[in-house]
Design an enzyme around this catalytic site. Structure first.
Site, mmCIF file in Angstrom:
data_model
loop_
_atom_site.group_PDB
_atom_site.id
_atom_site.type_symbol
_atom_site.label_atom_id
_atom_site.label_comp_id
_atom_site.label_asym_id
_atom_site.label_seq_id
_atom_site.Cartn_x
_atom_site.Cartn_y
_atom_site.Cartn_z
ATOM 1 N N ARG A 8 9.044 -31.558 29.261
ATOM 2 C CA ARG A 8 7.771 -32.386 29.110
ATOM 3 C C ARG A 8 7.749 -32.250 27.378
ATOM 4 O O ARG A 8 7.902 -31.076 26.578
ATOM 5 C CB ARG A 8 6.846 -31.717 29.659
ATOM 6 C CG ARG A 8 5.377 -32.361 29.137
ATOM 7 C CD ARG A 8 4.100 -31.831 29.994
ATOM 8 N NE ARG A 8 3.785 -30.567 29.873
ATOM 9 C CZ ARG A 8 3.159 -29.989 28.867
ATOM 10 N NH1 ARG A 8 2.865 -30.873 27.836
ATOM 11 N NH2 ARG A 8 2.691 -28.904 28.991
ATOM 12 N N HIS B 72 7.301 -22.385 26.928
ATOM 13 C CA HIS B 72 6.359 -22.610 25.755
ATOM 14 C C HIS B 72 7.127 -21.880 24.664
ATOM 15 O O HIS B 72 6.969 -20.688 24.880
ATOM 16 C CB HIS B 72 4.960 -22.831 25.591
ATOM 17 C CG HIS B 72 4.288 -23.308 24.526
ATOM 18 N ND1 HIS B 72 4.224 -22.794 23.416
ATOM 19 C CD2 HIS B 72 3.578 -24.545 24.262
ATOM 20 C CE1 HIS B 72 3.704 -23.613 22.526
ATOM 21 N NE2 HIS B 72 3.105 -24.457 23.254
ATOM 22 N N HIS C 170 5.375 -21.961 31.045
ATOM 23 C CA HIS C 170 4.228 -22.766 30.717
ATOM 24 C C HIS C 170 3.891 -23.625 31.712
ATOM 25 O O HIS C 170 2.874 -24.000 32.003
ATOM 26 C CB HIS C 170 4.296 -23.307 29.306
ATOM 27 C CG HIS C 170 3.463 -24.195 28.632
ATOM 28 N ND1 HIS C 170 1.862 -23.500 28.783
ATOM 29 C CD2 HIS C 170 3.049 -25.105 28.204
ATOM 30 C CE1 HIS C 170 1.141 -24.351 27.982
ATOM 31 N NE2 HIS C 170 1.916 -25.628 27.687
ATOM 32 N N ALA D 31 -9.905 -29.315 40.753
ATOM 33 C CA ALA D 31 -10.799 -29.684 39.709
ATOM 34 C C ALA D 31 -10.598 -29.553 38.362
ATOM 35 O O ALA D 31 -11.596 -29.011 37.578
ATOM 36 C CB ALA D 31 -12.188 -29.067 40.235
ATOM 37 N N PHE E 38 2.897 -33.162 16.430
ATOM 38 C CA PHE E 38 3.184 -32.562 17.595
ATOM 39 C C PHE E 38 4.599 -32.223 17.954
ATOM 40 O O PHE E 38 5.456 -33.459 17.476
ATOM 41 C CB PHE E 38 2.390 -32.920 18.785
ATOM 42 C CG PHE E 38 1.591 -31.712 19.419
ATOM 43 C CD1 PHE E 38 0.513 -31.366 18.897
ATOM 44 C CD2 PHE E 38 2.185 -30.995 20.440
ATOM 45 C CE1 PHE E 38 -0.351 -30.315 19.261
ATOM 46 C CE2 PHE E 38 1.330 -29.942 20.906
ATOM 47 C CZ PHE E 38 0.338 -29.648 20.293
ATOM 48 N N ARG F 282 10.067 -28.380 22.955
ATOM 49 C CA ARG F 282 9.828 -26.970 23.211
ATOM 50 C C ARG F 282 11.259 -26.349 24.071
ATOM 51 O O ARG F 282 11.473 -25.184 23.813
ATOM 52 C CB ARG F 282 8.790 -27.019 24.429
ATOM 53 C CG ARG F 282 7.250 -27.310 23.491
ATOM 54 C CD ARG F 282 6.370 -27.180 24.780
ATOM 55 N NE ARG F 282 5.128 -27.635 24.087
ATOM 56 C CZ ARG F 282 4.114 -27.920 24.595
ATOM 57 N NH1 ARG F 282 3.923 -28.018 25.910
ATOM 58 N NH2 ARG F 282 3.152 -28.073 23.803
ATOM 59 N N GLU G 117 1.080 -25.396 19.738
ATOM 60 C CA GLU G 117 2.188 -25.949 19.096
ATOM 61 C C GLU G 117 1.522 -26.563 17.912
ATOM 62 O O GLU G 117 2.078 -26.906 16.954
ATOM 63 C CB GLU G 117 2.859 -27.226 20.051
ATOM 64 C CG GLU G 117 4.003 -27.652 19.253
ATOM 65 C CD GLU G 117 4.850 -28.488 20.450
ATOM 66 O OE1 GLU G 117 5.408 -27.917 21.348
ATOM 67 O OE2 GLU G 117 4.921 -29.582 20.430
ATOM 68 N N GLN H 182 9.444 -25.263 32.013
ATOM 69 C CA GLN H 182 9.220 -25.343 30.420
ATOM 70 C C GLN H 182 8.591 -23.930 29.936
ATOM 71 O O GLN H 182 7.762 -23.575 30.651
ATOM 72 C CB GLN H 182 8.282 -26.257 30.155
ATOM 73 C CG GLN H 182 7.863 -26.290 28.610
ATOM 74 C CD GLN H 182 7.337 -27.665 27.963
ATOM 75 O OE1 GLN H 182 5.951 -27.831 27.924
ATOM 76 N NE2 GLN H 182 7.942 -28.671 27.767
ATOM 77 N N LEU I 282 -1.745 -33.438 29.203
ATOM 78 C CA LEU I 282 -3.003 -33.995 29.198
ATOM 79 C C LEU I 282 -3.181 -35.585 29.630
ATOM 80 O O LEU I 282 -3.885 -36.256 30.302
ATOM 81 C CB LEU I 282 -4.033 -33.554 27.987
ATOM 82 C CG LEU I 282 -4.097 -32.033 27.787
ATOM 83 C CD1 LEU I 282 -4.804 -31.851 26.374
ATOM 84 C CD2 LEU I 282 -4.919 -31.565 28.803
ATOM 85 N N LEU J 246 -0.984 -18.548 25.115
ATOM 86 C CA LEU J 246 -0.586 -19.600 24.459
ATOM 87 C C LEU J 246 -1.094 -19.664 22.979
ATOM 88 O O LEU J 246 -2.299 -19.691 22.768
ATOM 89 C CB LEU J 246 -0.853 -20.918 25.357
ATOM 90 C CG LEU J 246 -0.444 -22.189 24.613
ATOM 91 C CD1 LEU J 246 1.156 -22.272 24.600
ATOM 92 C CD2 LEU J 246 -0.988 -23.348 25.298
#
Lengths: 232, 574
Positions: B389, B237, B347, B12, B115, B281, B250, B235, B395, B247
């Site tokens: 990525r 980060h 990450h 979820a 970004f 990254r 970025e 990955q 997202l 975290l």
């Protein structure tokens, strides 16, 4: 550093009532209380039970009563908690096992205030416009992580478990004051009822308890004022 | 207990809730989640969601697509990336229409910021593409989707842990899950299953991932005979809080923060002269490891500095309030005045359960779907992220492919009946639970997990080579033997979280094995997979996706071609 965790324990399958367990451990001063609880669970007593997930104050899983005040175990460092730390479940929710409480009623109250944007006019092709100033009005209450720390620090809630509670009001506020919402009256009607905002006696415990720094009492006050002065 | 539903969604977070919103109108649908939905890890995403809205300057989905493909080191499937970048735009508008409180521009539009790796005109400098709500975009996405689920009366099974997925002759018939509150094992007989269980970062010591991110969906798929794709690509980060891994978005560098070494040098000038600190990254994390190895870590330690001191109070308070608070809370440092010690933090799994662009789980290199089985989000591999990525694209992925999977599943449940439930469907799950609950072994689960996390960090993280990976293979064999001797104390049925954690550890061990074997097999360096013994990308032999299967003899491999449409592979420079 040496630190002793004094944890209120209760196993529904074994214990008739709760008791205190004491766990002296060696830890780093910069460890989170959650790290210490994990250490006890992982290396001392595997039956110790609590919720946790993100471990940095965003998921809202590990709210508990720490040295007598509600907080997230992952946001407190041991160096700030003294050499003997008492840890109990939040007050006012049914204790299921050790520090883990029944959150169902809490989420039901959240759902009751219609915590979603209500609009009737057709959606534009792109985004709805909202000024920076209009967005700022409800900025504070968007931060809520539904941890329950405010509601379970509230004497009005302890006295009456039907009171919708500060967390639900915060989440209603987030929509009542959103310039895009077209039905704030629906929520105000719910909050104007017997178990709504008027149960709040402005005790400010919720403000102290909120791990996100939300000024909960002010938000509740703004809802009260809207009920008194706004036409809906 | 057996539930008969049209569709079951497992997880979820963003992908699961987006799927729920699109599937809940197609009959009886249930969402199983081991956490309350608002606790899901999507909520910790910070910096924004990428979409070429062009609210500040011109932007096009084709540029977003190019950046994503280049960022992936050309391993992403370009048909899937095209869908991702096109549909990102309408998806962000949908979020806004559902009430997501985005930060705003002076004109009242959705605010966007630069970004890592996101550029204009196919690489000609940074572009403002990341749509944000301060530095709590994930929190707002998770809340907004959950709110919509309440509005649409989605049915949740909260605090249910996935134990098994039921697949008979290429047809998925449901899942088996453990109800944490009661200890009961439930079978969910469903026409369609959509897996959205998230990542597995907890196999590493320093990670941004929640304790809950133990790859449950990937692990049960693997055991059910489904391959895992591209698991060697994990990955790191660049900016995790030193030692803790929490975290620091970025977005900090998007707003102008800079990485510095012990000499105060902005060392990214030497590694990515054009995009500097906003390089992708994988490159920034490698640069940080190199600086540390060459003796330029802070005070000789394995961390560097993230310098936010020049950004000013307004930017920190309004645009980056959460991460500045994390720094104050966990380090006791005032980021307005002092630089912040950071190190790369585990990450994101680029790999996962292979799917096609409709979200259907596929079982081989010919893209043969497992009927009724879908996956989306971090647990899945479409593949839109390839070998690395870009920030903000997770997202986009969860929402675009959560929705696409749900839409296809919606059609599927209309047109199909239930697959036959195997006899004693929950037998494997019951055996697992009874073996692990109150197990009288001699090995502590936490000690095994600690060893796993430390060793993976050392031997299979940012840099790898055959020697370190082979040592990790040996270590994993030893840890699996110890796991077979695990002991547990809690014999209770209600909220036996010790049992839960031991099951999760078993998942991490299985997935670490796939990661290490896939990394050993891939004799090249691409994106986040950096082999010191094979330092170059090798498109002739390795421009292909790994499919790793669990067999009685260990991990077996097949390989799948990369879909290339618009952009031919070229050398990756920033």
């Amino acid at each position: 550093m040496k630190v002793t965790l004094k944890i209120k324990r209760f196993n529904p399958e074994k214990d008739a009532e709760a008791y205190w367990g004491e766990y002296p451990i060696e830890a780093e001063p910069t460890d989170r209380l959650l790290d210490a609880l994990n250490y006890v669970k992982w290396y001392v007593d595997g039956t110790l039970t609590f919720r946790r997930s993100c471990a940095h104050g965003i998921c809202g899983s590990d709210a508990m009563l720490i040295n007598g005040a509600n907080a997230l175990a992952c946001k407190l460092l041991l160096k700030n908690l003294g050499s003997k730390i008492t840890v109990e479940p939040m007050r006012g929710f049914k204790v299921i096992k050790d520090l883990l409480v029944d959150m169902e009623a809490f989420f039901e109250k959240y759902k009751k205030v219609k915590p979603y944007l209500i609009t009737h006019s057709p959606e534009p092709e792109k985004e709805r416009l909202q000024s920076i100033a209009d967005r700022e009005v409800f900025e504070d209450t968007t931060k809520c992580i539904l941890c329950g720390a405010c509601t379970t620090s509230c004497p009005s809630f302890w006295a009456n478990e039907d009171y919708v509670g500060p967390a639900a009001i915060v989440n209603a506020h987030r929509f009542i004051f959103d310039s895009r919402d077209e039905s704030p009256g629906e929520r105000l009607t719910i909050l104007g009822a017997a178990d709504g905002v008027w149960r709040c006696r402005t005790i400010f415990n919720c403000v102290e308890a909120c791990p996100r720094g939300i000024n909960v009492t002010r938000a509740i006050g703004e809802v009260k004022r809207a009920l008194l002065f706004r036409r809906f | 207990m057996i539930h008969k539903l049209d569709a079951v969604i497992v997880g979820a977070g963003g992908a699961g809730l987006m799927a729920a919103l699109n599937l809940s109108t197609h009959g009886r649908v249930g969402v199983i989640s081991k956490l309350y939905p608002t606790r899901s890890h999507t909520g910790t995403a910070q910096g924004g969601i990428g979409a070429a809205l062009g609210n500040h300057e011109e932007d096009r989905w084709e540029w977003h697509m190019f950046d994503t493909v280049k960022g992936s080191d050309y391993l992403a499937d370009q048909d899937a990336v095209e869908i991702l970048c096109r549909e990102a735009i309408e998806t962000v508008y949908d979020l806004e229409h559902w009430g997501l409180p985005f930060s705003r521009t002076a004109e009242g539009k959705i605010a966007q910021r630069p970004f890592g790796g996101h550029t204009k005109e196919f690489g000609k400098g940074p572009v403002r593409r990341s749509c944000y709500a301060a530095d709590r975009t994930g929190h707002m996405i998770l809340q907004t989707l959950y709110q919509q689920c309440i509005k649409n009366q989605v049915h949740f099974f909260n605090e249910f842990h996935l134990l098994d997925v039921l697949i008979v002759d290429g047809r998925c018939a449901g899942v088996v899950a453990l109800c944490l509150a009661t200890g009961e094992i439930h079978t969910f007989h469903a026409k369609a299953v959509l897996d959205a269980t998230g990542g597995c970062g907890r196999m590493f010591r320093v990670t941004s991932n929640a304790h809950s991110l133990t790859g449950d969906g990937m692990a049960v798929a693997l055991r059910a005979g489904v391959p895992l794709e591209d698991m060697e690509f994990f990955q790191f980060h660049p900016t995790g809080i030193y030692k803790m891994g929490i975290l620091l978005s970025e977005a900090a560098r998007g707003e102008g923060a800079v990485l510095r070494n012990c000499k105060g040098e902005r060392f990214m000038e030497r590694y990515a002269p054009s995009l500097l600190d906003l390089a992708p990254r994988d490159m920034v994390s490698r640069a940080m490891y190199r600086e540390i190895r060459e003796g330029r870590g802070i005070e000789g330690k394995n961390h560097l500095h993230l310098d936010l001191t020049h950004l000013g109070a307004e930017v920190l308070d309004k645009k980056l309030p959460d991460i500045t608070e994390f720094v104050r809370t966990y380090l006791g440092i005032e980021p307005k005045k002092e630089p912040v010690p950071v190190q790369p933090t585990a990450h994101y799994a680029m790999g996962g359960i292979p799917t096609d662009t409709e979200g259907r789980v596929i079982s081989d290199e010919k893209n043969t779907p497992v009927a009724g089985y879908y996956a989306a989000g971090e647990c899945a591999c479409v593949s839109v992220h390839g070998a690395n990525r870009l920030g903000t694209n997770s997202l986009v992925d969860i929402l675009v492919y959560g929705r696409r999977g749900a839409r296809h599943a919606g059609k599927f449940v209309k047109e199909n009946d239930w697959g036959p439930l195997p006899e004693r469907a929950d037998e494997r799950a019951r055996e697992q639970v009874s073996r692990l609950m109150g197990a009288e072994g001699k090995e502590q689960a936490a000690a095994i997990r600690d060893a796993l996390q430390d060793e993976m960090m050392e031997k299979a993280s940012v840099f790898r080579e055959a020697k370190s990976l082979e040592a990790m293979r040996e270590k994993l064999a030893e840890l699996r033997e110890r796991y077979a001797q695990v002991k547990t104390e809690d014999r209770g049925t209600q909220y036996n979280t010790e049992l839960l954690e031991v099951i999760e550890l078993g998942n991490l061990l299985d997935l670490a094995e796939v990661l290490v074997e896939s990394a050993l097999a891939r004799q090249e360096s691409r994106g986040a997979h950096s082999r010191e013994d094979f330092p170059k990308r090798d498109d002739i032999n390795w421009l292909k996706h790994t499919l790793a299967y669990k067999t009685p003899k260990g991990v077996a491999f097949r390989y799948k071609p990369v879909t290339i449409t618009k952009f031919q592979p070229q050398e990756r420079k920033y």
